[in-house]
Design a protein around this motif. Structure first.
Motif, mmCIF file in Angstrom:
data_model
loop_
_atom_site.group_PDB
_atom_site.id
_atom_site.type_symbol
_atom_site.label_atom_id
_atom_site.label_comp_id
_atom_site.label_asym_id
_atom_site.label_seq_id
_atom_site.Cartn_x
_atom_site.Cartn_y
_atom_site.Cartn_z
ATOM 1 N N ASP A 1 20.209 -19.095 14.729
ATOM 2 C CA ASP A 1 19.071 -19.700 14.037
ATOM 3 C C ASP A 1 17.843 -19.562 14.942
ATOM 4 O O ASP A 1 17.899 -19.928 16.122
ATOM 5 N N PRO A 2 16.741 -19.017 14.437
ATOM 6 C CA PRO A 2 15.562 -18.783 15.292
ATOM 7 C C PRO A 2 15.059 -20.012 16.042
ATOM 8 O O PRO A 2 14.615 -19.894 17.185
ATOM 9 N N ILE A 3 15.130 -21.177 15.444
ATOM 10 C CA ILE A 3 14.626 -22.367 16.130
ATOM 11 C C ILE A 3 15.517 -22.708 17.321
ATOM 12 O O ILE A 3 15.042 -23.077 18.385
ATOM 13 N N VAL A 4 16.824 -22.525 17.176
ATOM 14 C CA VAL A 4 17.771 -22.789 18.266
ATOM 15 C C VAL A 4 17.698 -21.673 19.305
ATOM 16 O O VAL A 4 17.689 -21.929 20.516
ATOM 17 N N ALA A 5 17.628 -20.432 18.844
ATOM 18 C CA ALA A 5 17.562 -19.284 19.751
ATOM 19 C C ALA A 5 16.329 -19.352 20.658
ATOM 20 O O ALA A 5 16.347 -18.821 21.765
ATOM 21 N N ASN A 6 15.283 -20.056 20.199
ATOM 22 C CA ASN A 6 14.076 -20.229 21.003
ATOM 23 C C ASN A 6 14.079 -21.529 21.799
ATOM 24 O O ASN A 6 13.044 -21.938 22.330
ATOM 25 N N GLY A 7 15.228 -22.185 21.874
ATOM 26 C CA GLY A 7 15.389 -23.352 22.732
ATOM 27 C C GLY A 7 14.826 -24.647 22.185
ATOM 28 O O GLY A 7 14.553 -25.570 22.943
ATOM 29 N N VAL A 8 14.666 -24.725 20.865
ATOM 30 C CA VAL A 8 14.102 -25.930 20.260
ATOM 31 C C VAL A 8 15.176 -26.627 19.433
ATOM 32 O O VAL A 8 15.579 -26.131 18.383
ATOM 33 N N GLY A 9 15.654 -27.757 19.902
ATOM 34 C CA GLY A 9 16.676 -28.506 19.182
ATOM 35 C C GLY A 9 18.045 -27.871 19.317
ATOM 36 O O GLY A 9 18.231 -26.880 20.009
ATOM 37 N N HIS A 10 19.007 -28.492 18.634
ATOM 38 C CA HIS A 10 20.387 -28.022 18.672
ATOM 39 C C HIS A 10 21.122 -28.477 17.421
ATOM 40 O O HIS A 10 20.612 -29.300 16.650
ATOM 41 N N TYR A 11 22.306 -27.952 17.231
ATOM 42 C CA TYR A 11 23.145 -28.330 16.094
ATOM 43 C C TYR A 11 24.333 -29.151 16.541
ATOM 44 O O TYR A 11 24.907 -28.908 17.605
ATOM 45 N N GLU A 12 24.722 -30.096 15.701
ATOM 46 C CA GLU A 12 26.029 -30.733 15.766
ATOM 47 C C GLU A 12 26.859 -30.095 14.672
ATOM 48 O O GLU A 12 26.347 -29.851 13.567
ATOM 49 N N HIS A 13 28.126 -29.801 14.946
ATOM 50 C CA HIS A 13 29.030 -29.192 13.965
ATOM 51 C C HIS A 13 30.116 -30.202 13.623
ATOM 52 O O HIS A 13 30.842 -30.639 14.517
ATOM 53 N N HIS A 14 30.219 -30.560 12.354
ATOM 54 C CA HIS A 14 31.208 -31.536 11.907
ATOM 55 C C HIS A 14 32.154 -30.875 10.903
ATOM 56 O O HIS A 14 31.747 -30.574 9.771
#
Length: 98
Positions: free
Chosen positions: A76-89
């Motif tokens: 995901d571009p926003i994550v790949a650029n170091g902004v925020g992260h995901y939780e996986h449930h």
């Protein structure tokens, strides 16, 4: 198939209101990325949650047993650029209309 509720956690509570120009560009890419996965049938639904305590994003994934959920969310571009992260449930199953 495996199913996940993925929660995008932005870097700060007021992220949507205070995004920099770069973050706005990456967020546009984030939306396009998720829409592409929706078109491919990898994501069943996605969208922002306007929680008064701080907004976040939710996406419902349906992936093959041999696929890794992090291999999707890390691109995901926003994550790949170091902004925020995901939780996986993980979910036991997913029922959807259509």
């Amino acid at each position: 198939m495996k199913y996940y509720l993925c929660k995008f956690i932005p870097p700060r509570d007021d992220f949507l209101a205070t995004m920099s120009d770069d973050e706005k560009t990456w967020m546009a890419g984030h939306g396009a990325f998720l829409d592409g996965l929706l078109d491919q049938g990898v994501i069943v639904a996605h969208g922002p949650v306007m929680d008064p305590a701080g907004g976040y994003g939710v996406s419902l994934y349906q992936i093959a047993d041999d696929q890794d959920i992090a291999s999707f969310t890390s691109r995901d571009p926003i994550v790949a650029n170091g902004v925020g992260h995901y939780e996986h449930h993980p979910m036991l199953h997913l029922k959807a209309r259509g």
